[in-house]
Design a protein around this motif. Structure first.
Motif, PDB file in Angstrom:
ATOM      1  N   LEU A   1     114.896 -35.324  74.482  1.00 21.58           N
ATOM      2  CA  LEU A   1     113.680 -34.544  74.238  1.00 21.58           C
ATOM      3  C   LEU A   1     112.500 -35.128  75.008  1.00 21.58           C
ATOM      4  O   LEU A   1     111.680 -34.387  75.570  1.00 21.58           O
ATOM      5  N   PHE A   2     112.415 -36.451  75.046  1.00 21.35           N
ATOM      6  CA  PHE A   2     111.317 -37.104  75.785  1.00 21.35           C
ATOM      7  C   PHE A   2     111.400 -36.786  77.275  1.00 21.35           C
ATOM      8  O   PHE A   2     110.391 -36.442  77.904  1.00 21.35           O
ATOM      9  N   VAL A   3     112.597 -36.882  77.828  1.00 19.89           N
ATOM     10  CA  VAL A   3     112.783 -36.583  79.254  1.00 19.89           C
ATOM     11  C   VAL A   3     112.450 -35.119  79.538  1.00 19.89           C
ATOM     12  O   VAL A   3     111.808 -34.793  80.549  1.00 19.89           O
ATOM     13  N   LEU A   4     112.862 -34.233  78.643  1.00 24.37           N
ATOM     14  CA  LEU A   4     112.627 -32.801  78.820  1.00 24.37           C
ATOM     15  C   LEU A   4     111.133 -32.488  78.869  1.00 24.37           C
ATOM     16  O   LEU A   4     110.639 -31.854  79.818  1.00 24.37           O
ATOM     17  N   PHE A   5     110.390 -32.928  77.856  1.00 27.33           N
ATOM     18  CA  PHE A   5     108.962 -32.610  77.793  1.00 27.33           C
ATOM     19  C   PHE A   5     108.155 -33.383  78.834  1.00 27.33           C
ATOM     20  O   PHE A   5     107.249 -32.820  79.459  1.00 27.33           O
ATOM     21  N   SER A   6     108.468 -34.650  79.034  1.00 26.64           N
ATOM     22  CA  SER A   6     107.702 -35.435  80.010  1.00 26.64           C
ATOM     23  C   SER A   6     107.975 -34.941  81.429  1.00 26.64           C
ATOM     24  O   SER A   6     107.073 -34.893  82.271  1.00 26.64           O
ATOM     25  N   GLY A   7     109.234 -34.539  81.708  1.00 30.45           N
ATOM     26  CA  GLY A   7     109.569 -34.022  83.033  1.00 30.45           C
ATOM     27  C   GLY A   7     108.837 -32.726  83.338  1.00 30.45           C
ATOM     28  O   GLY A   7     108.279 -32.556  84.429  1.00 30.45           O
ATOM     29  N   LEU A   8     108.813 -31.809  82.374  1.00 27.85           N
ATOM     30  CA  LEU A   8     108.104 -30.546  82.574  1.00 27.85           C
ATOM     31  C   LEU A   8     106.599 -30.762  82.665  1.00 27.85           C
ATOM     32  O   LEU A   8     105.911 -30.087  83.442  1.00 27.85           O
ATOM     33  N   ALA A   9     106.085 -31.699  81.881  1.00 32.30           N
ATOM     34  CA  ALA A   9     104.656 -32.016  81.956  1.00 32.30           C
ATOM     35  C   ALA A   9     104.307 -32.558  83.339  1.00 32.30           C
ATOM     36  O   ALA A   9     103.324 -32.130  83.968  1.00 32.30           O
ATOM     37  N   PHE A  10     105.108 -33.488  83.829  1.00 32.27           N
ATOM     38  CA  PHE A  10     104.864 -34.078  85.156  1.00 32.27           C
ATOM     39  C   PHE A  10     104.901 -33.004  86.236  1.00 32.27           C
ATOM     40  O   PHE A  10     104.045 -32.957  87.122  1.00 32.27           O
ATOM     41  N   LEU A  11     105.904 -32.126  86.137  1.00 30.06           N
ATOM     42  CA  LEU A  11     106.059 -31.064  87.128  1.00 30.06           C
ATOM     43  C   LEU A  11     104.828 -30.168  87.178  1.00 30.06           C
ATOM     44  O   LEU A  11     104.372 -29.756  88.249  1.00 30.06           O
ATOM     45  N   ASN A  12     104.278 -29.861  86.011  1.00 27.59           N
ATOM     46  CA  ASN A  12     103.116 -28.975  85.955  1.00 27.59           C
ATOM     47  C   ASN A  12     101.809 -29.682  86.264  1.00 27.59           C
ATOM     48  O   ASN A  12     100.842 -29.039  86.674  1.00 27.59           O
ATOM     49  N   VAL A  13     101.764 -30.992  86.083  1.00 28.07           N
ATOM     50  CA  VAL A  13     100.565 -31.750  86.454  1.00 28.07           C
ATOM     51  C   VAL A  13     100.435 -31.818  87.971  1.00 28.07           C
ATOM     52  O   VAL A  13      99.335 -31.678  88.518  1.00 28.07           O
ATOM     53  N   ILE A  14     101.554 -31.995  88.670  1.00 26.35           N
ATOM     54  CA  ILE A  14     101.463 -32.172  90.125  1.00 26.35           C
ATOM     55  C   ILE A  14     101.226 -30.858  90.865  1.00 26.35           C
ATOM     56  O   ILE A  14     100.906 -30.868  92.047  1.00 26.35           O
TER      57      ILE A  14
ATOM     58  N   MET B   1     116.647 -20.936  77.610  1.00 30.60           N
ATOM     59  CA  MET B   1     115.806 -21.813  76.799  1.00 30.60           C
ATOM     60  C   MET B   1     114.947 -22.721  77.679  1.00 30.60           C
ATOM     61  O   MET B   1     113.753 -22.898  77.432  1.00 30.60           O
ATOM     62  N   PHE B   2     115.570 -23.277  78.707  1.00 29.33           N
ATOM     63  CA  PHE B   2     114.813 -24.139  79.614  1.00 29.33           C
ATOM     64  C   PHE B   2     113.753 -23.341  80.361  1.00 29.33           C
ATOM     65  O   PHE B   2     112.617 -23.815  80.553  1.00 29.33           O
ATOM     66  N   GLY B   3     114.103 -22.124  80.767  1.00 24.60           N
ATOM     67  CA  GLY B   3     113.139 -21.268  81.456  1.00 24.60           C
ATOM     68  C   GLY B   3     111.960 -20.923  80.578  1.00 24.60           C
ATOM     69  O   GLY B   3     110.810 -20.893  81.021  1.00 24.60           O
ATOM     70  N   MET B   4     112.242 -20.651  79.287  1.00 21.03           N
ATOM     71  CA  MET B   4     111.172 -20.334  78.346  1.00 21.03           C
ATOM     72  C   MET B   4     110.235 -21.534  78.185  1.00 21.03           C
ATOM     73  O   MET B   4     109.011 -21.403  78.214  1.00 21.03           O
ATOM     74  N   LEU B   5     110.821 -22.727  78.053  1.00 19.05           N
ATOM     75  CA  LEU B   5     109.999 -23.939  77.911  1.00 19.05           C
ATOM     76  C   LEU B   5     109.152 -24.186  79.152  1.00 19.05           C
ATOM     77  O   LEU B   5     107.964 -24.517  79.057  1.00 19.05           O
ATOM     78  N   SER B   6     109.763 -24.029  80.324  1.00 21.79           N
ATOM     79  CA  SER B   6     109.008 -24.272  81.563  1.00 21.79           C
ATOM     80  C   SER B   6     107.861 -23.288  81.700  1.00 21.79           C
ATOM     81  O   SER B   6     106.764 -23.644  82.148  1.00 21.79           O
TER      82      SER B   6
ATOM     83  N   GLU C   1     106.263 -21.750  79.170  1.00 23.12           N
ATOM     84  CA  GLU C   1     105.252 -22.070  78.161  1.00 23.12           C
ATOM     85  C   GLU C   1     104.421 -23.281  78.571  1.00 23.12           C
ATOM     86  O   GLU C   1     103.197 -23.286  78.413  1.00 23.12           O
ATOM     87  N   ILE C   2     105.080 -24.302  79.098  1.00 22.28           N
ATOM     88  CA  ILE C   2     104.342 -25.515  79.477  1.00 22.28           C
ATOM     89  C   ILE C   2     103.549 -25.280  80.760  1.00 22.28           C
ATOM     90  O   ILE C   2     102.606 -26.013  81.073  1.00 22.28           O
TER      91      ILE C   2
ATOM     92  N   LEU D   1      98.618 -33.053  76.560  1.00 19.96           N
ATOM     93  CA  LEU D   1      98.462 -32.852  75.118  1.00 19.96           C
ATOM     94  C   LEU D   1      99.501 -31.859  74.608  1.00 19.96           C
ATOM     95  O   LEU D   1     100.186 -32.118  73.607  1.00 19.96           O
ATOM     96  N   TYR D   2      99.629 -30.739  75.277  1.00 25.49           N
ATOM     97  CA  TYR D   2     100.541 -29.685  74.822  1.00 25.49           C
ATOM     98  C   TYR D   2     101.987 -30.172  74.839  1.00 25.49           C
ATOM     99  O   TYR D   2     102.732 -29.988  73.869  1.00 25.49           O
ATOM    100  N   ALA D   3     102.388 -30.803  75.943  1.00 27.35           N
ATOM    101  CA  ALA D   3     103.760 -31.310  76.039  1.00 27.35           C
ATOM    102  C   ALA D   3     104.001 -32.422  75.026  1.00 27.35           C
ATOM    103  O   ALA D   3     105.086 -32.503  74.437  1.00 27.35           O
ATOM    104  N   GLY D   4     103.000 -33.262  74.807  1.00 27.24           N
ATOM    105  CA  GLY D   4     103.131 -34.346  73.833  1.00 27.24           C
ATOM    106  C   GLY D   4     103.318 -33.827  72.419  1.00 27.24           C
ATOM    107  O   GLY D   4     104.170 -34.316  71.667  1.00 27.24           O
ATOM    108  N   LEU D   5     102.539 -32.817  72.040  1.00 27.14           N
ATOM    109  CA  LEU D   5     102.684 -32.214  70.716  1.00 27.14           C
ATOM    110  C   LEU D   5     104.054 -31.562  70.563  1.00 27.14           C
ATOM    111  O   LEU D   5     104.703 -31.688  69.511  1.00 27.14           O
TER     112      LEU D   5
END
Length: 438
Positions: A133-146, A286-291, A293-294, A331-335
């Motif tokens: 779960l950590f890798v999933l959310f942190s990876g998507l967060a990183f991808l969207n930050v860059i 599911m992964f597409g939906m998460l990506s 949303e984030i 914040l969103y990915a962390g929550l």
């Protein structure tokens, strides 16, 4: 009437285009998991819950269509509520909108990790599940930050990936349906019906976003109701067929496959290859939906902070190099990660549904108030039958919310009170600061 409106956008979206937009947004990852849960609660009578939820979402979307024709600024549901009832109500609607989304993402992340655990049992271990779960959310967060380009690239494959395996399963699954599995052994209780409605609504929410292209719809007074009818009817038929095939093929065994009920059905219909295809299709959806949303929801938070709808100015910060709302993304990915790590799909889906229902309740009431306080303009969409639709929508939503457990109602009340205190404290502080600067 001119093809161009105040926004300068061309009105090129017709009935079928708008219908497709609504379908694409509503049909999400939840439908890959919910058939087993509905079967567990309702048995073979689960179809009636789908019909009722479809009826409610049609009413809600008509309310969004009318409110959206009167309130032209961006923001969707919270903007309609704020325009009708003021900043405090708008603040609550904004928070519940974000809350519903983050709980929804956490629920889907849970379902995705459980799905991965079927293929790779090592991830059923609590520690490994937590790390995944950590890798999933942190990876998507990183991808969207860059960069937004990298984030939106992941979203494009979602529509085909989620619809194709479902449609194939429905088409070929009828040969394995045993109609004895569809007979109602007993009528469901009122409590069972309410409980099932509350959790199934998770699969129906979000269609209001499909109406966000309002300035580009041809002849909206006629197009909007037709598109809502066609879009909701398609979703309803699709969902009823999914539940019917799943229940008809698996019977009383369906609730035993909560992690991937449709994959279990595909195993019977197509064999191991079908199981794998549905498993991968569900995972991609599911992964597409998460990506997606984030990618999108942190920008909503960024907008709220920029407009001072939420009292945290730092969330409007933009990364100096990547030019993205990085603090809102983190914040969103962390929550989402914290909630996913703490809860399971079913509990998180119920809270997500409750949060969105509160927003929809506010929008239903805003239709009534906006009619009383604002004059209709040429081109405004107006729901027929007077106040019947918004009142019926609000009443059904209250019925759905009444099926929350005592614990969930208490938690929601505490959250509501805390938000109220925060709002008025921040308002008071800002007022004092304004006086001091004069």
């Amino acid at each position: 009437m001119s093809e161009l409106k105040e926004s300068g956008l061309k009105r090129e979206i017709g009935v079928w285009g708008l219908s497709a937009n609504i379908v694409n947004i509503i049909v999400g990852a939840g439908i890959f998991v919910l058939p087993a849960i509905i079967s567990e609660i309702m048995g073979s009578s689960g179809i009636i819950v789908y019909l009722f939820c479809g009826f409610l979402i049609a009413l809600v979307m008509l309310c969004f269509a009318e409110a959206g024709s009167k309130v032209t600024r961006s923001g969707g549901g919270y903007a309609y509520v704020e325009t009708a009832f003021g900043p405090y109500s708008g603040f609550l609607a904004a928070i519940f909108l974000v809350t519903g989304s983050v709980f929804s993402d956490a629920a889907v992340a849970n379902a995705l990790v459980e799905l991965i655990g079927l293929a790779f049992p090592v991830f059923t271990d609590p520690v490994n599940r937590f790390l995944l779960l950590f890798v999933l959310f942190s990876g998507l967060a990183f991808l969207n930050v860059i960069g937004v380009k990298q984030g939106i690239g992941l979203v494009k494959i979602n529509t085909v990936a989620k619809l194709t395996p479902i449609l194939l399963l429905i088409f070929f699954g009828w040969k394995d349906v045993s109609f004895s599995n569809l007979y109602w052994e007993a009528a469901p209780t009122f409590d069972q019906f309410g409980q099932a409605c509350l959790i199934l609504f998770f699969a129906f929410q979000g269609g209001d976003a499909g109406l966000s292209v309002g300035d580009e719809i041809k002849n909206p007074q006629k197009t909007v109701p037709k598109a809502i009818f066609i879009g909701i009817l398609f979703v309803l038929i699709l969902y009823v067929l999914i539940q019917t095939v799943a229940q008809g093929v698996m019977g009383g065994q369906l609730p035993d496959f909560k992690e991937a009920p449709l994959a279990a059905v595909a195993d019977v219909v197509f064999g191991p290859i079908g199981y794998t295809v549905l498993l991968v299709g569900a995972g991609v959806s599911m992964f597409g939906m998460l990506s997606g949303e984030i990618l999108n929801m942190p920008r909503v938070i960024f907008g709220f902070a920029s407009d001072r709808i939420i009292p945290v100015d730092k969330l409007a910060a933009i990364h100096p190099r990547f030019k993205t709302p990085y603090l809102a993304i983190l914040l969103y990915a962390g929550l989402g990660f914290i909630l996913a790590a703490l809860g399971g799909f079913r509990q998180l889906a119920v809270i997500a549904s409750a949060s969105m229902l509160l927003v929809y309740f506010g929008v239903s009431l805003s239709v009534i108030w906006l009619r009383k306080t604002q004059k209709s303009k040429q081109g405004d969409f107006k729901i027929p039958f007077g106040y019947t639709v918004p009142l019926l929508s609000a009443g059904i939503i209250l019925f759905f919310l009444s099926n929350l457990t005592g614990y969930e109602k208490t938690g929601l009340t505490i959250f509501f009170v805390a938000l109220t205190i925060i709002y008025f404290m921040v308002k008071s502080i800002r007022k004092k600061n304004k006086i001091m600067t004069k």
